[in-house]
Design a protein around this motif. Sequence first.
Motif, PDB file in Angstrom:
ATOM      1  N   GLY B 146       0.805  -1.222   0.000  1.00  0.00           N
ATOM      2  CA  GLY B 146       0.000   0.000   0.000  1.00  0.00           C
ATOM      3  C   GLY B 146       0.837   1.270   0.000  1.00  0.00           C
ATOM      4  O   GLY B 146       0.295   2.362   0.005  1.00  0.00           O
ATOM      5  N   VAL B 147       2.148   1.106  -0.011  1.00  0.00           N
ATOM      6  CA  VAL B 147       3.030   2.277  -0.006  1.00  0.00           C
ATOM      7  C   VAL B 147       3.474   2.584  -1.439  1.00  0.00           C
ATOM      8  O   VAL B 147       3.697   1.673  -2.230  1.00  0.00           O
ATOM      9  CB  VAL B 147       4.247   2.010   0.923  1.00  0.00           C
ATOM     10  N   GLN B 148       3.587   3.871  -1.766  1.00  0.00           N
ATOM     11  CA  GLN B 148       3.957   4.232  -3.138  1.00  0.00           C
ATOM     12  C   GLN B 148       5.433   3.919  -3.406  1.00  0.00           C
ATOM     13  O   GLN B 148       6.283   4.069  -2.525  1.00  0.00           O
ATOM     14  CB  GLN B 148       3.670   5.702  -3.398  1.00  0.00           C
ATOM     15  N   ALA B 149       5.688   3.479  -4.626  1.00  0.00           N
ATOM     16  CA  ALA B 149       7.052   3.118  -4.998  1.00  0.00           C
ATOM     17  C   ALA B 149       7.303   3.489  -6.450  1.00  0.00           C
ATOM     18  O   ALA B 149       6.423   3.358  -7.291  1.00  0.00           O
ATOM     19  CB  ALA B 149       7.279   1.626  -4.811  1.00  0.00           C
ATOM     20  N   VAL B 150       8.499   3.965  -6.725  1.00  0.00           N
ATOM     21  CA  VAL B 150       8.932   4.235  -8.096  1.00  0.00           C
ATOM     22  C   VAL B 150      10.075   3.291  -8.420  1.00  0.00           C
ATOM     23  O   VAL B 150      11.012   3.168  -7.633  1.00  0.00           O
ATOM     24  CB  VAL B 150       9.425   5.697  -8.260  1.00  0.00           C
ATOM     25  N   GLN B 151       9.971   2.620  -9.528  1.00  0.00           N
ATOM     26  CA  GLN B 151      11.051   1.722  -9.943  1.00  0.00           C
ATOM     27  C   GLN B 151      11.962   2.444 -10.923  1.00  0.00           C
ATOM     28  O   GLN B 151      11.498   2.985 -11.923  1.00  0.00           O
ATOM     29  CB  GLN B 151      10.481   0.474 -10.619  1.00  0.00           C
ATOM     30  N   ILE B 152      13.232   2.438 -10.644  1.00  0.00           N
ATOM     31  CA  ILE B 152      14.218   2.924 -11.610  1.00  0.00           C
ATOM     32  C   ILE B 152      14.933   1.712 -12.168  1.00  0.00           C
ATOM     33  O   ILE B 152      15.480   0.918 -11.406  1.00  0.00           O
ATOM     34  CB  ILE B 152      15.254   3.859 -10.946  1.00  0.00           C
ATOM     35  N   ASN B 153      14.913   1.564 -13.473  1.00  0.00           N
ATOM     36  CA  ASN B 153      15.717   0.516 -14.105  1.00  0.00           C
ATOM     37  C   ASN B 153      16.969   1.164 -14.645  1.00  0.00           C
ATOM     38  O   ASN B 153      16.912   2.060 -15.493  1.00  0.00           O
ATOM     39  CB  ASN B 153      14.951  -0.179 -15.232  1.00  0.00           C
ATOM     40  N   THR B 154      18.109   0.697 -14.180  1.00  0.00           N
ATOM     41  CA  THR B 154      19.366   1.325 -14.582  1.00  0.00           C
ATOM     42  C   THR B 154      19.906   0.737 -15.873  1.00  0.00           C
ATOM     43  O   THR B 154      20.939   1.176 -16.358  1.00  0.00           O
ATOM     44  CB  THR B 154      20.438   1.167 -13.480  1.00  0.00           C
ATOM     45  N   GLY B 155      19.219  -0.271 -16.422  1.00  0.00           N
ATOM     46  CA  GLY B 155      19.710  -0.881 -17.655  1.00  0.00           C
ATOM     47  C   GLY B 155      21.051  -1.544 -17.402  1.00  0.00           C
ATOM     48  O   GLY B 155      21.158  -2.452 -16.610  1.00  0.00           O
ATOM     49  N   LYS B 156      22.083  -1.020 -18.059  1.00  0.00           N
ATOM     50  CA  LYS B 156      23.417  -1.595 -17.853  1.00  0.00           C
ATOM     51  C   LYS B 156      24.114  -0.989 -16.639  1.00  0.00           C
ATOM     52  O   LYS B 156      25.175  -1.455 -16.224  1.00  0.00           O
ATOM     53  CB  LYS B 156      24.268  -1.391 -19.111  1.00  0.00           C
ATOM     54  N   GLY B 157      23.535   0.056 -16.084  1.00  0.00           N
ATOM     55  CA  GLY B 157      24.180   0.743 -14.958  1.00  0.00           C
ATOM     56  C   GLY B 157      24.183  -0.101 -13.692  1.00  0.00           C
ATOM     57  O   GLY B 157      23.253  -0.856 -13.436  1.00  0.00           O
ATOM     58  N   CYS B 158      25.247   0.052 -12.909  1.00  0.00           N
ATOM     59  CA  CYS B 158      25.415  -0.798 -11.741  1.00  0.00           C
ATOM     60  C   CYS B 158      25.103  -0.069 -10.444  1.00  0.00           C
ATOM     61  O   CYS B 158      25.365  -0.574  -9.362  1.00  0.00           O
ATOM     62  CB  CYS B 158      26.837  -1.348 -11.709  1.00  0.00           C
ATOM     63  N   HIS B 159      24.545   1.123 -10.524  1.00  0.00           N
ATOM     64  CA  HIS B 159      24.265   1.899  -9.319  1.00  0.00           C
ATOM     65  C   HIS B 159      23.224   2.962  -9.655  1.00  0.00           C
ATOM     66  O   HIS B 159      23.023   3.294 -10.818  1.00  0.00           O
ATOM     67  CB  HIS B 159      25.542   2.588  -8.838  1.00  0.00           C
ATOM     68  N   LEU B 160      22.586   3.494  -8.624  1.00  0.00           N
ATOM     69  CA  LEU B 160      21.743   4.672  -8.817  1.00  0.00           C
ATOM     70  C   LEU B 160      22.648   5.893  -8.720  1.00  0.00           C
ATOM     71  O   LEU B 160      23.637   5.881  -7.994  1.00  0.00           O
ATOM     72  CB  LEU B 160      20.685   4.757  -7.715  1.00  0.00           C
ATOM     73  N   ASP B 161      22.312   6.959  -9.456  1.00  0.00           N
ATOM     74  CA  ASP B 161      23.018   8.217  -9.242  1.00  0.00           C
ATOM     75  C   ASP B 161      22.004   9.286  -8.844  1.00  0.00           C
ATOM     76  O   ASP B 161      20.794   9.072  -8.887  1.00  0.00           O
ATOM     77  CB  ASP B 161      23.871   8.601 -10.458  1.00  0.00           C
ATOM     78  N   ALA B 162      22.545  10.427  -8.426  1.00  0.00           N
ATOM     79  CA  ALA B 162      21.690  11.462  -7.852  1.00  0.00           C
ATOM     80  C   ALA B 162      20.718  12.047  -8.873  1.00  0.00           C
ATOM     81  O   ALA B 162      19.623  12.482  -8.526  1.00  0.00           O
ATOM     82  CB  ALA B 162      22.561  12.569  -7.257  1.00  0.00           C
ATOM     83  N   HIS B 163      21.105  12.020 -10.139  1.00  0.00           N
ATOM     84  CA  HIS B 163      20.241  12.534 -11.197  1.00  0.00           C
ATOM     85  C   HIS B 163      18.987  11.668 -11.330  1.00  0.00           C
ATOM     86  O   HIS B 163      17.860  12.164 -11.395  1.00  0.00           O
ATOM     87  CB  HIS B 163      21.048  12.565 -12.498  1.00  0.00           C
ATOM     88  N   MET B 164      19.182  10.333 -11.314  1.00  0.00           N
ATOM     89  CA  MET B 164      18.040   9.417 -11.395  1.00  0.00           C
ATOM     90  C   MET B 164      17.097   9.620 -10.208  1.00  0.00           C
ATOM     91  O   MET B 164      15.876   9.622 -10.355  1.00  0.00           O
ATOM     92  CB  MET B 164      18.525   7.968 -11.334  1.00  0.00           C
ATOM     93  N   VAL B 165      17.695   9.771  -9.022  1.00  0.00           N
ATOM     94  CA  VAL B 165      16.875   9.914  -7.817  1.00  0.00           C
ATOM     95  C   VAL B 165      16.101  11.229  -7.858  1.00  0.00           C
ATOM     96  O   VAL B 165      14.943  11.293  -7.457  1.00  0.00           O
ATOM     97  CB  VAL B 165      17.764   9.794  -6.553  1.00  0.00           C
ATOM     98  N   GLY B 166      16.749  12.280  -8.395  1.00  0.00           N
ATOM     99  CA  GLY B 166      16.055  13.560  -8.547  1.00  0.00           C
ATOM    100  C   GLY B 166      14.814  13.420  -9.415  1.00  0.00           C
ATOM    101  O   GLY B 166      13.746  13.967  -9.115  1.00  0.00           O
ATOM    102  N   HIS B 167      14.933  12.648 -10.484  1.00  0.00           N
ATOM    103  CA  HIS B 167      13.778  12.368 -11.342  1.00  0.00           C
ATOM    104  C   HIS B 167      12.708  11.600 -10.569  1.00  0.00           C
ATOM    105  O   HIS B 167      11.525  11.921 -10.630  1.00  0.00           O
ATOM    106  CB  HIS B 167      14.211  11.492 -12.524  1.00  0.00           C
ATOM    107  N   ALA B 168      13.144  10.572  -9.858  1.00  0.00           N
ATOM    108  CA  ALA B 168      12.192   9.724  -9.144  1.00  0.00           C
ATOM    109  C   ALA B 168      11.418  10.534  -8.104  1.00  0.00           C
ATOM    110  O   ALA B 168      10.224  10.304  -7.889  1.00  0.00           O
ATOM    111  CB  ALA B 168      12.934   8.564  -8.477  1.00  0.00           C
ATOM    112  N   LEU B 169      12.093  11.493  -7.483  1.00  0.00           N
ATOM    113  CA  LEU B 169      11.433  12.317  -6.472  1.00  0.00           C
ATOM    114  C   LEU B 169      10.242  13.070  -7.062  1.00  0.00           C
ATOM    115  O   LEU B 169       9.254  13.330  -6.381  1.00  0.00           O
ATOM    116  CB  LEU B 169      12.418  13.312  -5.849  1.00  0.00           C
ATOM    117  N   GLN B 170      10.367  13.399  -8.361  1.00  0.00           N
ATOM    118  CA  GLN B 170       9.273  14.107  -9.029  1.00  0.00           C
ATOM    119  C   GLN B 170       8.020  13.244  -9.139  1.00  0.00           C
ATOM    120  O   GLN B 170       6.927  13.744  -9.319  1.00  0.00           O
ATOM    121  CB  GLN B 170       9.699  14.527 -10.445  1.00  0.00           C
ATOM    122  N   HIS B 171       8.205  11.945  -9.071  1.00  0.00           N
ATOM    123  CA  HIS B 171       7.088  11.025  -9.237  1.00  0.00           C
ATOM    124  C   HIS B 171       6.433  10.628  -7.922  1.00  0.00           C
ATOM    125  O   HIS B 171       5.486   9.848  -7.912  1.00  0.00           O
ATOM    126  CB  HIS B 171       7.562   9.758  -9.963  1.00  0.00           C
TER     127      HIS B 171
END
Lengths: 113, 297
Positions: B146-171
């Motif tokens: 019941g909690v909201q979640a955003v999935q980030i798929n990094t594709g070939k990337g092996c880590h999250l970066d701050a840019h991706m998280v900034g996008h996710a925060l918008q969602h």
Amino acid sequence: MHEVSLIENVLGLVEQERRKQAFARVSVIRLRVGVLGCAEPEALRFCFDAVAAGTIAEGARLEIEPVCGEGWCADCRSTVPLAERFGACPLCDGAHVRMTAGDALSLAEMEVE
Amino acid sequence: MCTVCGCGTASSADASVSSPLVGDDHDHYGDAHHHEHGPNHHHHPAARALDFGQGLAGVSVPDLSQQRLISIERDILSKNDGFAQANRSALLKADILALNLVSSPGSGKTSLLVRTIMDLKGRWPMAVIEGDQQTSRDAERIRATGVQAVQINTGKGCHLDAHMVGHALQHLSLESGGLLFIENVGNLVCPALFDLGEASKVVVLSVTEGEDKPLKYPDMFAAADLMLLNKSDLLPHLDFDLGACVEAAVRVNPQIQILTVSARTGEGLEAFYTWIEHRAARIEPRIVEPGMREAGP
């Protein structure tokens, strides 16, 4: 393979620089990489050509200047060379050493035309 | 590498339908890469984080053939640190505690999160950002609570970066005073380098892994404020040396706090929840000046 991301970041900085001052190509890129950091120079070199292909840095030579490790030993109260990030003090063999240098990861300079 | 909206090489299958959009557009810290998201989350095929499509032939600079030396002296991760600082400021302003969960694959991060969410549901408003190379399975597991979640798929990337998280925060629409969990890609190496703007990194190590992992992968343990030793219910069946593991962790990070927990039985989790409350009570920004990194562990 965070080295790919690191090279992408290097190229981002190169691109930023190009917006500030015009140049046609980059011939040399010099990085400073700490020996105690998380980036492996060989891996950086390995992926550089692939990542730089098709960019303004295509064909550039990547030079990596290693930065030695240094720590501050609280017991000796002096700066000591550090071979391992969590290594003992080479003077007193004590464990109270805090790394002060050796994890650098920076774009130092570049030669452009 | 704009992986939430899919305008890089990676993709996000469900970010557009996962949760309400806070805003329709967003800025990219200190960079020319800017794009707007319409109400239908329109993707711009040409937009990329690094625009080098011009190549050599596309550049024409008259009267400029002489070799020049340009001194730059900038941290390679300065761009990521800039995004991270923007995330940190936004989270701080909204009074949201963000925890970045890191571990090797299979340590039980998602199970731990599901259990934590079930236990804390009435106590905190929560949201989760899930990072994986592929699939939205983890986000679906979180959404089932019941909690909201955003999935980030990094594709070939092996880590999250701050840019991706900034996008996710918008969602995400997370209330003030809430708790944000960022489950990083299962990897004990690369995520240590990339500040996401979190208040703390929490490293999860399961007792089915070696007790010397903190020594083998010191950067991650040096970067974390808390280590959760998960799957403690399996200890009676293993030869895992708890004391040696704690000793190894403290050796690489004398300040690290350590809790032994089991996401399966719930053992030790109240102590984790108390740690979260204490951490939330003293949220303070960890300032990293652009172009500079913290020197030591």
